[in-house]
Design a protein around this motif. Structure first.
Motif, PDB file in Angstrom:
ATOM      1  N   GLN A 182     -14.449  68.266 -16.984  1.00  0.00           N
ATOM      2  CA  GLN A 182     -15.655  68.093 -17.617  1.00  0.00           C
ATOM      3  C   GLN A 182     -15.648  67.507 -19.084  1.00  0.00           C
ATOM      4  OE1 GLN A 182     -18.755  68.012 -15.978  1.00  0.00           O
ATOM      5  NE2 GLN A 182     -19.674  67.035 -18.208  1.00  0.00           N
ATOM      6  N   ARG A 268     -14.844  62.459 -12.235  1.00  0.00           N
ATOM      7  CA  ARG A 268     -15.432  63.281 -11.416  1.00  0.00           C
ATOM      8  C   ARG A 268     -15.236  63.416 -10.292  1.00  0.00           C
ATOM      9  NH1 ARG A 268     -19.079  59.116 -14.306  1.00  0.00           N
ATOM     10  NH2 ARG A 268     -20.037  60.248 -15.898  1.00  0.00           N
ATOM     11  N   LEU A 271     -13.140  66.794 -10.352  1.00  0.00           N
ATOM     12  CA  LEU A 271     -13.831  68.199 -10.613  1.00  0.00           C
ATOM     13  C   LEU A 271     -14.180  68.648  -9.554  1.00  0.00           C
ATOM     14  CD1 LEU A 271     -15.280  69.761 -13.078  1.00  0.00           C
ATOM     15  CD2 LEU A 271     -16.342  68.001 -12.809  1.00  0.00           C
TER      16      LEU A 271
END
Length: 274
Positions: A182, A268, A271
Motif C-alpha cells: 500500500q 494493486r 495487494l
C-alpha cells in the motif's frame, strides 16, 4: 568529492603529476588519488600547499576552496549511527543525501528509501541476526531518517525499478507486506518518484548482475557514481565507461518494464492477493 574534483581539475590544468603533488605535501601519489576521489579527510595546510603549487593566488578562489575543505571534514548526521553500520555504508548515505537524481534497480527487497517502518524492521532483523533490539531499532531509525530527504522540499528525483521477486518475498507477516504494498502505491504517486515493476513474465533482462544504484549530483564537476553493495564491502564506481554500462542496463530495465501507471496496477493486484 566536490573539493577533490576541483583539485584534480587544477592539477591537470597545470600538467602536474600526482607524484609531484604528493611530494609537495609530504604524501604519496596514492594519497593524492584518494583526495581527488573524496575518499579521505582534508588538512587545511595540505589544501593550501596544493593551491599554491597549482598557481591559485586569487584570495577569493582560495577562500572558497578552503571553505569546502572545512565543510568536507564536518561529520554528517548519519555518523551518530556508525556503531550499527558496516564501515562502507556511511559513505553511501552521504552521497545519497547529496544526490539530485537517484536511479536504482532492486531485486532482493524493497529499496530502503521506500520501506515502511515495519518492513524495514523485518529486513534489518533478518540481516542483523543476533543483534540487540536496541541496535535493530537504531538501524531502522537511520533508514527512516534517510527517507525524509525523499520527501523534503529539495527532494531528489528517484527512479526505481523493483523486481517482482522483491514484492513476493515476504519480510514480516501478512499485514507487514500488505502495508508495504500500500505504501508503494501511495509514494509512487509523488511527482519526484518514478516506480516501475519488472514482472516475472518478462523472463531474462538486463538486471541479471543484481541490484545497483546510480547517483547523480547537481554540481557539474561531479561525475555520477554507481554503488554496488556486497556481503563484506561495497564498490563505488565513477569511471565514465563503468557508469555508462550501468546507465544502459537501467534504461533497458525501464524500457522493458511496465510504466508507472501499469506498475501501480500490478501492485494493486498483488495487494488483493496478499
Amino acid at each position: 568529492m566536490l573539493l577533490g574534483s576541483q583539485l584534480r581539475r587544477l592539477r591537470e590544468a597545470r600538467g602536474i603529476t600526482r607524484e609531484a603533488a604528493g611530494y609537495s605535501i609530504r604524501a604519496s601519489e596514492s594519497k593524492i588519488s584518494r583526495m581527488e576521489l573524496g575518499r579521505v579527510s582534508f588538512k587545511t595546510r595540505d589544501v593550501e600547499d596544493l593551491l599554491t603549487l597549482y598557481g591559485i593566488t586569487d584570495e577569493q578562489e582560495r577562500a572558497s576552496l578552503l571553505s569546502l575543505a572545512r565543510e568536507a571534514n564536518v561529520a554528517g548526521w548519519w555518523h551518530s549511527y556508525s556503531d550499527v553500520l558496516p564501515s562502507w555504508f556511511p559513505t553511501y548515505v552521504g552521497l545519497e543525501g547529496a544526490a539530485s537524481l537517484i536511479r536504482a534497480y532492486e531485486v532482493q527487497f524493497v529499496h530502503g528509501l521506500l520501506q515502511t517502518e515495519a518492513y524495514a524492521r523485518a529486513v534489518v532483523r533478518r540481516g542483523m541476526k543476533g543483534a540487540s533490539a536496541a541496535d535493530v531499532e537504531k538501524r531502522v531509525a537511520l533508514r527512516l531518517e534517510r527517507q525524509k530527504y525523499l520527501l523534503s522540499e529539495n527532494a531528489p528525483e528517484f527512479h526505481i525499478v523493483l523486481d517482482e521477486a522483491a514484492l513476493r518475498r515476504p519480510y514480516g507477516d501478512r499485514e507487514v507486506m500488505r502495508g508495504q504494498l500500500q505504501h508503494l502505491i501511495e509514494i509512487s504517486q509523488r511527482p519526484n518518484v518514478r516506480l516501475q515493476i519488472m514482472p516475472f513474465s518478462l523472463g531474462g533482462h538486463s538486471g541479471e548482475s543484481g541490484a545497483f544504484t546510480i547517483l547523480s549530483f547537481p554540481e557539474s564537476d561531479l561525475s555520477d557514481v554507481v554503488y554496488l553493495e556486497q556481503l563484506t564491502s561495497a564498490l563505488y564506481l565513477d569511471k565514465h565507461e563503468d557508469v555508462a554500462q550501468y546507465e544502459t542496463a537501467l534504461k533497458e530495465l525501464q524500457q522493458d518494464s511496465p510504466g508507472p501507471d501499469e506498475s501501480r496496477d500490478l501492485l494493486r493486484g498483488l495487494l488483493q492477493l496478499s
